[in-house]
Design a protein around this motif. Structure first.
Motif, PDB file in Angstrom:
ATOM      1  N   GLY A  36       0.813  -1.196   0.000  1.00 39.33           N
ATOM      2  CA  GLY A  36       0.000   0.000   0.000  1.00 39.33           C
ATOM      3  C   GLY A  36       0.849   1.249   0.000  1.00 39.33           C
ATOM      4  O   GLY A  36       2.066   1.205  -0.201  1.00 39.33           O
ATOM      5  N   VAL A  37       0.170   2.367   0.248  1.00 35.34           N
ATOM      6  CA  VAL A  37       0.831   3.661   0.354  1.00 35.34           C
ATOM      7  C   VAL A  37       0.428   4.273   1.683  1.00 35.34           C
ATOM      8  O   VAL A  37      -0.754   4.324   2.029  1.00 35.34           O
ATOM      9  N   TYR A  38       1.426   4.690   2.460  1.00 35.35           N
ATOM     10  CA  TYR A  38       1.198   5.338   3.751  1.00 35.35           C
ATOM     11  C   TYR A  38       1.970   6.650   3.755  1.00 35.35           C
ATOM     12  O   TYR A  38       3.184   6.660   3.548  1.00 35.35           O
ATOM     13  N   ASP A  39       1.272   7.755   3.967  1.00 31.03           N
ATOM     14  CA  ASP A  39       1.875   9.099   3.936  1.00 31.03           C
ATOM     15  C   ASP A  39       2.704   9.316   2.672  1.00 31.03           C
ATOM     16  O   ASP A  39       3.794   9.875   2.711  1.00 31.03           O
ATOM     17  N   GLY A  40       2.189   8.822   1.549  1.00 30.59           N
ATOM     18  CA  GLY A  40       2.846   9.037   0.272  1.00 30.59           C
ATOM     19  C   GLY A  40       3.974   8.070  -0.054  1.00 30.59           C
ATOM     20  O   GLY A  40       4.545   8.133  -1.138  1.00 30.59           O
ATOM     21  N   ASP A  41       4.297   7.155   0.872  1.00 23.47           N
ATOM     22  CA  ASP A  41       5.378   6.194   0.645  1.00 23.47           C
ATOM     23  C   ASP A  41       4.808   4.797   0.425  1.00 23.47           C
ATOM     24  O   ASP A  41       3.978   4.316   1.208  1.00 23.47           O
ATOM     25  N   PHE A  42       5.291   4.129  -0.618  1.00 25.53           N
ATOM     26  CA  PHE A  42       4.873   2.762  -0.910  1.00 25.53           C
ATOM     27  C   PHE A  42       5.519   1.802   0.086  1.00 25.53           C
ATOM     28  O   PHE A  42       6.664   1.993   0.486  1.00 25.53           O
ATOM     29  N   PHE A  43       4.773   0.774   0.500  1.00 29.90           N
ATOM     30  CA  PHE A  43       5.344  -0.232   1.402  1.00 29.90           C
ATOM     31  C   PHE A  43       4.811  -1.614   1.045  1.00 29.90           C
ATOM     32  O   PHE A  43       3.763  -1.758   0.427  1.00 29.90           O
ATOM     33  N   THR A  44       5.566  -2.615   1.453  1.00 32.99           N
ATOM     34  CA  THR A  44       5.105  -4.005   1.443  1.00 32.99           C
ATOM     35  C   THR A  44       5.515  -4.603   2.783  1.00 32.99           C
ATOM     36  O   THR A  44       6.486  -4.167   3.395  1.00 32.99           O
ATOM     37  N   ARG A  45       4.737  -5.582   3.235  1.00 38.50           N
ATOM     38  CA  ARG A  45       5.126  -6.297   4.453  1.00 38.50           C
ATOM     39  C   ARG A  45       4.577  -7.709   4.384  1.00 38.50           C
ATOM     40  O   ARG A  45       3.542  -7.964   3.785  1.00 38.50           O
ATOM     41  N   LYS A  46       5.311  -8.590   5.020  1.00 41.22           N
ATOM     42  CA  LYS A  46       4.916  -9.985   5.148  1.00 41.22           C
ATOM     43  C   LYS A  46       4.790 -10.287   6.635  1.00 41.22           C
ATOM     44  O   LYS A  46       5.690  -9.962   7.411  1.00 41.22           O
ATOM     45  N   LEU A  47       3.668 -10.882   7.013  1.00 38.66           N
ATOM     46  CA  LEU A  47       3.414 -11.219   8.406  1.00 38.66           C
ATOM     47  C   LEU A  47       3.007 -12.682   8.511  1.00 38.66           C
ATOM     48  O   LEU A  47       2.216 -13.168   7.685  1.00 38.66           O
ATOM     49  N   CYS A  48       3.529 -13.375   9.535  1.00 31.14           N
ATOM     50  CA  CYS A  48       3.018 -14.711   9.812  1.00 31.14           C
ATOM     51  C   CYS A  48       1.549 -14.546  10.229  1.00 31.14           C
ATOM     52  O   CYS A  48       1.118 -13.451  10.609  1.00 31.14           O
ATOM     53  N   LEU A  49       0.781 -15.603  10.141  1.00 35.61           N
ATOM     54  CA  LEU A  49      -0.651 -15.491  10.407  1.00 35.61           C
ATOM     55  C   LEU A  49      -0.961 -15.098  11.850  1.00 35.61           C
ATOM     56  O   LEU A  49      -1.910 -14.362  12.098  1.00 35.61           O
ATOM     57  N   GLU A  50      -0.137 -15.557  12.812  1.00 37.24           N
ATOM     58  CA  GLU A  50      -0.371 -15.175  14.210  1.00 37.24           C
ATOM     59  C   GLU A  50      -0.196 -13.666  14.395  1.00 37.24           C
ATOM     60  O   GLU A  50      -0.998 -13.021  15.068  1.00 37.24           O
ATOM     61  N   CYS A  51       0.847 -13.102  13.808  1.00 39.33           N
ATOM     62  CA  CYS A  51       1.076 -11.657  13.948  1.00 39.33           C
ATOM     63  C   CYS A  51       0.004 -10.856  13.211  1.00 39.33           C
ATOM     64  O   CYS A  51      -0.425  -9.811  13.689  1.00 39.33           O
ATOM     65  N   TYR A  52      -0.433 -11.348  12.064  1.00 38.89           N
ATOM     66  CA  TYR A  52      -1.524 -10.686  11.354  1.00 38.89           C
ATOM     67  C   TYR A  52      -2.780 -10.679  12.227  1.00 38.89           C
ATOM     68  O   TYR A  52      -3.460  -9.662  12.332  1.00 38.89           O
ATOM     69  N   ASP A  53      -3.064 -11.808  12.900  1.00 40.26           N
ATOM     70  CA  ASP A  53      -4.220 -11.869  13.795  1.00 40.26           C
ATOM     71  C   ASP A  53      -4.053 -10.927  14.988  1.00 40.26           C
ATOM     72  O   ASP A  53      -5.013 -10.285  15.422  1.00 40.26           O
ATOM     73  N   MET A  54      -2.831 -10.842  15.538  1.00 41.13           N
ATOM     74  CA  MET A  54      -2.586  -9.902  16.644  1.00 41.13           C
ATOM     75  C   MET A  54      -2.865  -8.473  16.202  1.00 41.13           C
ATOM     76  O   MET A  54      -3.512  -7.711  16.919  1.00 41.13           O
ATOM     77  N   MET A  55      -2.356  -8.096  15.035  1.00 41.92           N
ATOM     78  CA  MET A  55      -2.549  -6.749  14.517  1.00 41.92           C
ATOM     79  C   MET A  55      -4.043  -6.457  14.332  1.00 41.92           C
ATOM     80  O   MET A  55      -4.530  -5.408  14.758  1.00 41.92           O
ATOM     81  N   ASN A  56      -4.767  -7.384  13.735  1.00 38.15           N
ATOM     82  CA  ASN A  56      -6.201  -7.181  13.526  1.00 38.15           C
ATOM     83  C   ASN A  56      -6.963  -7.088  14.836  1.00 38.15           C
ATOM     84  O   ASN A  56      -7.857  -6.255  14.982  1.00 38.15           O
ATOM     85  N   THR A  57      -6.641  -7.961  15.789  1.00 35.76           N
ATOM     86  CA  THR A  57      -7.313  -7.926  17.087  1.00 35.76           C
ATOM     87  C   THR A  57      -7.046  -6.607  17.792  1.00 35.76           C
ATOM     88  O   THR A  57      -7.954  -5.996  18.357  1.00 35.76           O
ATOM     89  N   PHE A  58      -5.792  -6.133  17.760  1.00 38.22           N
ATOM     90  CA  PHE A  58      -5.464  -4.842  18.351  1.00 38.22           C
ATOM     91  C   PHE A  58      -6.319  -3.743  17.722  1.00 38.22           C
ATOM     92  O   PHE A  58      -6.918  -2.930  18.435  1.00 38.22           O
ATOM     93  N   CYS A  59      -6.390  -3.702  16.405  1.00 41.77           N
ATOM     94  CA  CYS A  59      -7.140  -2.648  15.711  1.00 41.77           C
ATOM     95  C   CYS A  59      -8.630  -2.715  16.042  1.00 41.77           C
ATOM     96  O   CYS A  59      -9.267  -1.681  16.254  1.00 41.77           O
ATOM     97  N   GLN A  60      -9.198  -3.925  16.129  1.00 43.28           N
ATOM     98  CA  GLN A  60     -10.609  -4.077  16.459  1.00 43.28           C
ATOM     99  C   GLN A  60     -10.898  -3.678  17.896  1.00 43.28           C
ATOM    100  O   GLN A  60     -11.857  -2.956  18.164  1.00 43.28           O
ATOM    101  N   GLU A  61     -10.077  -4.137  18.839  1.00 40.51           N
ATOM    102  CA  GLU A  61     -10.317  -3.840  20.255  1.00 40.51           C
ATOM    103  C   GLU A  61     -10.103  -2.371  20.589  1.00 40.51           C
ATOM    104  O   GLU A  61     -10.673  -1.860  21.543  1.00 40.51           O
ATOM    105  N   ASN A  62      -9.259  -1.702  19.825  1.00 41.16           N
ATOM    106  CA  ASN A  62      -8.930  -0.306  20.122  1.00 41.16           C
ATOM    107  C   ASN A  62      -9.540   0.666  19.124  1.00 41.16           C
ATOM    108  O   ASN A  62      -9.215   1.846  19.147  1.00 41.16           O
ATOM    109  N   ASN A  63     -10.415   0.181  18.258  1.00 39.55           N
ATOM    110  CA  ASN A  63     -11.063   1.035  17.262  1.00 39.55           C
ATOM    111  C   ASN A  63     -10.051   1.841  16.463  1.00 39.55           C
ATOM    112  O   ASN A  63     -10.217   3.038  16.249  1.00 39.55           O
ATOM    113  N   GLU A  64      -8.990   1.193  16.047  1.00 41.01           N
ATOM    114  CA  GLU A  64      -7.914   1.860  15.313  1.00 41.01           C
ATOM    115  C   GLU A  64      -7.896   1.404  13.864  1.00 41.01           C
ATOM    116  O   GLU A  64      -8.057   0.224  13.577  1.00 41.01           O
TER     117      GLU A  64
END
Length: 109
Positions: A36-64
């Protein structure tokens, strides 16, 4: 601010490193690939499924919609480490703790 984000699940054709926990994503394992693009800069990232789930859970629980890895690490410590009976003997980085990672259980996609 995120201008756009694409996310898909891929199967590793070679060894990759998870951006969050830094563990190897082995050949044949499923992982999350994001670009994607964040603040005008292109990025890529690879996450194991556990870390992807942690990130999603954090965003859902904190409305982020946005986050920093430090915020997620602090959230993990608040949620798991401070009450852990093994915390005095623990030498693990919280994002690599098998007990914590097992709680997120990977989405299994």
């Amino acid at each position: 601010m995120s201008d756009f984000l694409n996310q898909k699940y891929s199967k590793a054709n070679k060894i990759h490193k998870c951006e969050f926990c830094e563990k190897e994503i082995l050949k044949g394992e499923k992982y999350s690939y994001e670009s994607g693009v964040y603040d005008g800069d292109f990025f890529t990232r690879k996450l194991c499924l556990e870390c992807y789930d942690m990130m999603n859970t954090f965003c859902q629980e904190n409305n982020e919609n946005e986050f920093s890895w430090d915020w997620i690490e602090d959230w993990i410590c608040d949620k798991y480490c401070y009450g852990c009976p093994n915390k005095d003997d623990c030498e693990l980085i919280p994002k690599q703790c098998e007990i914590i990672r097992g709680d997120f259980g990977a989405s299994g996609c």
